[in-house]
Design a protein around this motif. Sequence first.
Motif, PDB file in Angstrom:
ATOM      1  N   ASN A 169       0.812  -1.228   0.000  1.00 48.31           N
ATOM      2  CA  ASN A 169       0.000   0.000   0.000  1.00 48.31           C
ATOM      3  C   ASN A 169       0.841   1.271   0.000  1.00 48.31           C
ATOM      4  O   ASN A 169       0.301   2.366  -0.166  1.00 48.31           O
ATOM      5  CB  ASN A 169      -0.949  -0.016   1.217  1.00 48.31           C
ATOM      6  CG  ASN A 169      -0.219  -0.295   2.527  1.00 48.31           C
ATOM      7  OD1 ASN A 169       1.014  -0.254   2.579  1.00 48.31           O
ATOM      8  ND2 ASN A 169      -0.964  -0.584   3.584  1.00 48.31           N
ATOM      9  N   TRP A 170       2.153   1.156   0.193  1.00 39.01           N
ATOM     10  CA  TRP A 170       2.980   2.326   0.498  1.00 39.01           C
ATOM     11  C   TRP A 170       2.970   3.376  -0.617  1.00 39.01           C
ATOM     12  O   TRP A 170       2.955   4.577  -0.356  1.00 39.01           O
ATOM     13  CB  TRP A 170       4.420   1.880   0.812  1.00 39.01           C
ATOM     14  CG  TRP A 170       5.175   2.939   1.557  1.00 39.01           C
ATOM     15  CD1 TRP A 170       5.292   3.091   2.892  1.00 39.01           C
ATOM     16  CD2 TRP A 170       5.882   4.044   0.966  1.00 39.01           C
ATOM     17  NE1 TRP A 170       6.026   4.220   3.193  1.00 39.01           N
ATOM     18  CE2 TRP A 170       6.401   4.818   2.033  1.00 39.01           C
ATOM     19  CE3 TRP A 170       6.123   4.471  -0.335  1.00 39.01           C
ATOM     20  CZ2 TRP A 170       7.152   5.983   1.837  1.00 39.01           C
ATOM     21  CZ3 TRP A 170       6.862   5.637  -0.542  1.00 39.01           C
ATOM     22  CH2 TRP A 170       7.370   6.378   0.528  1.00 39.01           C
ATOM     23  N   LEU A 171       2.978   2.953  -1.859  1.00 35.57           N
ATOM     24  CA  LEU A 171       3.007   3.920  -2.970  1.00 35.57           C
ATOM     25  C   LEU A 171       1.629   4.508  -3.272  1.00 35.57           C
ATOM     26  O   LEU A 171       1.494   5.369  -4.144  1.00 35.57           O
ATOM     27  CB  LEU A 171       3.587   3.261  -4.228  1.00 35.57           C
ATOM     28  CG  LEU A 171       5.076   2.888  -4.150  1.00 35.57           C
ATOM     29  CD1 LEU A 171       5.479   2.031  -5.342  1.00 35.57           C
ATOM     30  CD2 LEU A 171       5.963   4.132  -4.066  1.00 35.57           C
ATOM     31  N   HIS A 172       0.608   4.071  -2.520  1.00 33.16           N
ATOM     32  CA  HIS A 172      -0.759   4.562  -2.736  1.00 33.16           C
ATOM     33  C   HIS A 172      -1.292   5.382  -1.568  1.00 33.16           C
ATOM     34  O   HIS A 172      -2.083   6.299  -1.765  1.00 33.16           O
ATOM     35  CB  HIS A 172      -1.704   3.370  -2.980  1.00 33.16           C
ATOM     36  CG  HIS A 172      -1.313   2.527  -4.137  1.00 33.16           C
ATOM     37  ND1 HIS A 172      -1.565   2.883  -5.440  1.00 33.16           N
ATOM     38  CD2 HIS A 172      -0.651   1.345  -4.206  1.00 33.16           C
ATOM     39  CE1 HIS A 172      -1.099   1.958  -6.259  1.00 33.16           C
ATOM     40  NE2 HIS A 172      -0.539   1.010  -5.535  1.00 33.16           N
ATOM     41  N   ILE A 173      -0.891   5.012  -0.361  1.00 32.91           N
ATOM     42  CA  ILE A 173      -1.445   5.620   0.852  1.00 32.91           C
ATOM     43  C   ILE A 173      -0.340   6.341   1.614  1.00 32.91           C
ATOM     44  O   ILE A 173       0.708   5.752   1.857  1.00 32.91           O
ATOM     45  CB  ILE A 173      -2.019   4.532   1.809  1.00 32.91           C
ATOM     46  CG1 ILE A 173      -3.127   3.722   1.149  1.00 32.91           C
ATOM     47  CG2 ILE A 173      -2.521   5.161   3.091  1.00 32.91           C
ATOM     48  CD1 ILE A 173      -3.729   2.644   2.078  1.00 32.91           C
ATOM     49  N   PRO A 174      -0.568   7.574   2.027  1.00 35.40           N
ATOM     50  CA  PRO A 174       0.339   8.159   3.010  1.00 35.40           C
ATOM     51  C   PRO A 174       0.064   7.471   4.360  1.00 35.40           C
ATOM     52  O   PRO A 174      -0.826   7.864   5.108  1.00 35.40           O
ATOM     53  CB  PRO A 174      -0.058   9.641   3.058  1.00 35.40           C
ATOM     54  CG  PRO A 174      -1.018   9.853   1.933  1.00 35.40           C
ATOM     55  CD  PRO A 174      -1.626   8.511   1.630  1.00 35.40           C
ATOM     56  N   ILE A 175       0.815   6.406   4.626  1.00 39.74           N
ATOM     57  CA  ILE A 175       0.531   5.565   5.795  1.00 39.74           C
ATOM     58  C   ILE A 175       0.795   6.340   7.077  1.00 39.74           C
ATOM     59  O   ILE A 175       1.830   6.971   7.237  1.00 39.74           O
ATOM     60  CB  ILE A 175       1.392   4.287   5.759  1.00 39.74           C
ATOM     61  CG1 ILE A 175       0.995   3.429   4.554  1.00 39.74           C
ATOM     62  CG2 ILE A 175       1.246   3.492   7.051  1.00 39.74           C
ATOM     63  CD1 ILE A 175       1.845   2.189   4.402  1.00 39.74           C
ATOM     64  N   GLY A 176      -0.170   6.275   7.975  1.00 41.49           N
ATOM     65  CA  GLY A 176      -0.003   6.940   9.253  1.00 41.49           C
ATOM     66  C   GLY A 176      -0.621   6.136  10.370  1.00 41.49           C
ATOM     67  O   GLY A 176      -1.357   5.172  10.121  1.00 41.49           O
ATOM     68  N   TYR A 177      -0.289   6.512  11.588  1.00 40.03           N
ATOM     69  CA  TYR A 177      -0.916   5.912  12.761  1.00 40.03           C
ATOM     70  C   TYR A 177      -1.056   7.004  13.796  1.00 40.03           C
ATOM     71  O   TYR A 177      -0.327   7.989  13.801  1.00 40.03           O
ATOM     72  CB  TYR A 177      -0.090   4.729  13.302  1.00 40.03           C
ATOM     73  CG  TYR A 177       1.267   5.139  13.825  1.00 40.03           C
ATOM     74  CD1 TYR A 177       2.321   5.369  12.953  1.00 40.03           C
ATOM     75  CD2 TYR A 177       1.485   5.328  15.188  1.00 40.03           C
ATOM     76  CE1 TYR A 177       3.556   5.773  13.416  1.00 40.03           C
ATOM     77  CE2 TYR A 177       2.735   5.743  15.662  1.00 40.03           C
ATOM     78  CZ  TYR A 177       3.759   5.955  14.769  1.00 40.03           C
ATOM     79  OH  TYR A 177       4.980   6.382  15.229  1.00 40.03           O
ATOM     80  N   ASN A 178      -2.012   6.810  14.679  1.00 39.21           N
ATOM     81  CA  ASN A 178      -2.209   7.781  15.739  1.00 39.21           C
ATOM     82  C   ASN A 178      -1.146   7.588  16.807  1.00 39.21           C
ATOM     83  O   ASN A 178      -0.918   6.469  17.269  1.00 39.21           O
ATOM     84  CB  ASN A 178      -3.598   7.609  16.352  1.00 39.21           C
ATOM     85  CG  ASN A 178      -4.692   7.829  15.323  1.00 39.21           C
ATOM     86  OD1 ASN A 178      -4.807   8.897  14.733  1.00 39.21           O
ATOM     87  ND2 ASN A 178      -5.485   6.798  15.066  1.00 39.21           N
ATOM     88  N   GLY A 179      -0.505   8.689  17.189  1.00 36.05           N
ATOM     89  CA  GLY A 179       0.463   8.676  18.281  1.00 36.05           C
ATOM     90  C   GLY A 179      -0.180   9.187  19.550  1.00 36.05           C
ATOM     91  O   GLY A 179      -1.400   9.278  19.662  1.00 36.05           O
ATOM     92  N   ARG A 180       0.652   9.537  20.499  1.00 34.47           N
ATOM     93  CA  ARG A 180       0.165   9.896  21.828  1.00 34.47           C
ATOM     94  C   ARG A 180       0.532  11.356  22.123  1.00 34.47           C
ATOM     95  O   ARG A 180       1.699  11.672  22.364  1.00 34.47           O
ATOM     96  CB  ARG A 180       0.803   8.947  22.839  1.00 34.47           C
ATOM     97  CG  ARG A 180       0.354   9.155  24.249  1.00 34.47           C
ATOM     98  CD  ARG A 180      -1.043   8.623  24.525  1.00 34.47           C
ATOM     99  NE  ARG A 180      -1.495   9.139  25.798  1.00 34.47           N
ATOM    100  CZ  ARG A 180      -2.692   8.941  26.310  1.00 34.47           C
ATOM    101  NH1 ARG A 180      -3.605   8.224  25.657  1.00 34.47           N
ATOM    102  NH2 ARG A 180      -3.020   9.462  27.454  1.00 34.47           N
ATOM    103  N   ALA A 181      -0.481  12.217  22.105  1.00 34.95           N
ATOM    104  CA  ALA A 181      -0.239  13.652  22.322  1.00 34.95           C
ATOM    105  C   ALA A 181       0.349  13.931  23.701  1.00 34.95           C
ATOM    106  O   ALA A 181       1.150  14.863  23.862  1.00 34.95           O
ATOM    107  CB  ALA A 181      -1.547  14.426  22.136  1.00 34.95           C
TER     108      ALA A 181
END
Lengths: 416, 416
Positions: A151-163
């Motif tokens: 998926n890497w070349l299609h999606i700006p992969i992200g995840y929620n971090g801890r504010a």
Amino acid sequence: MTQLLRSWVDSANTATTDFPLNNLPYGAFRSTGGDLHAGVAIGDQILNVTALEQAGLLDLPQPNVFAGGTWNDFMALGPDTWASLRAFLTGALAEGSARQADLEPHLVAMAGATLEMPFAVTEFTDFYASRNHSFNIGCLFRDPANALPPNWLHIPIGYNGRASSVVVSGTDVIRPNGQLKGPDMEMPIFAACKRFDLELEMGAIVGTPSNGRVSVQEADDMIFGYVLLNDWSARDIQAWEYVPLGPFQAKATATTISPWIVTKAALEPFRASTPPREKELLPYLAEPGPMLYDIDLEVGLAPDGKAETILSRTNYDVMYYSAAQQLTHHTTSGCPMRVGDLLGSGTISGPEKENRGSLIELSWGGKEPLTLDTGETRTFLEDGDTLTLRGAAKGDGYRIGFGECAGKLLPAPAIS
Amino acid sequence: MTQLLRSWVDSANTATTDFPLNNLPYGAFRSTGGDLHAGVAIGDQILNVTALEQAGLLDLPQPNVFAGGTWNDFMALGPDTWASLRAFLTGALAEGSARQADLEPHLVAMAGATLEMPFAVTEFTDFYASRNHSFNIGCLFRDPANALPPNWLHIPIGYNGRASSVVVSGTDVIRPNGQLKGPDMEMPIFAACKRFDLELEMGAIVGTPSNGRVSVQEADDMIFGYVLLNDWSARDIQAWEYVPLGPFQAKATATTISPWIVTKAALEPFRASTPPREKELLPYLAEPGPMLYDIDLEVGLAPDGKAETILSRTNYDVMYYSAAQQLTHHTTSGCPMRVGDLLGSGTISGPEKENRGSLIELSWGGKEPLTLDTGETRTFLEDGDTLTLRGAAKGDGYRIGFGECAGKLLPAPAIS
């Protein structure tokens, strides 16, 4: 490219300061034992914006915007107000300004001030958007033959971090304990992280809220400014915990940001384009123009009480996805974005070994120790190490800097 | 087990109300067009706590705790204050209380009030802690032979969710758009989610902050109360995006919570133990006593304008990890926890098909459609469907309920 703008604050008129009149980054500070104030860096001084407001020198649409000493309430006033404050400050701090006498009493020497978090982080999202970094990590955590996820070349992969774990430069970082299990161990142990790492990133700050999907242009318009960001990472905790739901405690010890928010307006002359697409992006991710920035970055490591070695030099313009694209993707599901949301770019690694933005890449998973200028070696961080990120966009005779993004690593808490 | 406590509010003295005097859950409400008020549910009434405070009837350590209409500032006052308010309310609402005349003017009929978010969610973390659910999902997303990830029996696996997407029961939910790519497609498309699902969960609310690792007992002490929680999930978006960094946009459309926070104190008589450990847990996760609760749960689905079918019935006591264990694990890295943090339990699925807490499990990945009482079938949710979670701990002649946790699904936004 614009030239150095001259200020009546002499220290701002040099090619080496991070804070010429062209920059005017926003921060928060305390003088000895005092209240939190919002401030603007100019040369080696801070202009106390909270005091300016109290003195009636600012023309803002509502009162007490800076009373709390951070920039969240100002961001919420929107881009027109962002532009008008910048125009006021640019004029009033310029050489020859009639405002000099009004503003001069509100300058504080930066050397005597303590810099604090420039804004309250609402939520923190971290991305994975440097092609070199993602390929390297894929080789180390998974399989060189399939290093880049499909998926890497299609999606700006992200995840929620801890504010709650985001801290300002200068805050000590405590090595985490956590569950560790090597491939040859039958059961995990609870112990101090042995592979504690940095991640060299930029952070984009959302200044305008949204509800529903936004275009890349709208996303770019929503960004208030940028900070340097070090996403401290416990690689051994990460390796054991991250399948199937992603990094969690490995990334929750601390994330350090620079004390100064460099506004998008200051970075405007340094816009750069993302690289050619290896696979065509879906239309919702199309960029209407250059959305990265040409910002030179470096990472320094200083063992306790010793001289610093520069570990890596790279540039923000190597990223495959821009912050605006990441923010657009973040809104696709209808996810509301709020003032003060922080988006980490993902580790910024250039193409060569000396451009890598993390120790796991620089030491290739710990197999190739680095030799520091002091003669010591490193695979991962050791207690007492101070890590410092620096970054600047470089104009004709001036630089737009962020100040240092630094943190010292302290030993892990005892396990009782 | 305690008996029904009788109140001078007659509607609270029944075996069928969610809100007897034993419960006293905390919420926030508006009367028609009015301000937000904090309230306590009692029978079919809401006691206006904001008004009680303004009338000087509450003994609190600081003023204006309820002026904002939510429970965050109250939670921050700590467990002693939690206990003293509950003791006051229990006494003042009891049959024969001399306080009846003082309180009666501050009762509002629940039927005429709009319920709002009972607290501001600081950060949201979601876990993956039901053995049946995790096994089922592992079969469907990965491989039946290795359905349970190797870390699952050691780590209360969690990921950071998106606090901005948490909404109160009654809020419509808009079907998300997102990147979709089936295994037989060469390129992803951007389209409306076709596999939109619910997740039946409990949410634990952190009422006491921490900085550094806490024990399981300390974690339990930090929890203020519980809500029902529906973590709406876009399964097709999730399948394409979640490797390697976990769910992101698949879980960011909305998470619905019940309008009432049932306090830990009210649930105390219903404590239940986690099941025997299949593998010994590391000592930091040891529970000093029963930390789950015996709470009957159910999921109802009503197609637009039609009668509801109960899809599933289960109990919170099937979980492998308690909220206290999850919270302890959350702090291992030094991650600071703050007042208002919300921890989703993970989908609660019991051992049998009729106990499964999501449609992807109930329809086995869409391969076994469910037949509703209306004769219609479902694999995943259809536009117009209303999903309702209900839950109650059941005492001797009374129940401790949460109110309904409901949301109606609206069509996806047009893609321009």
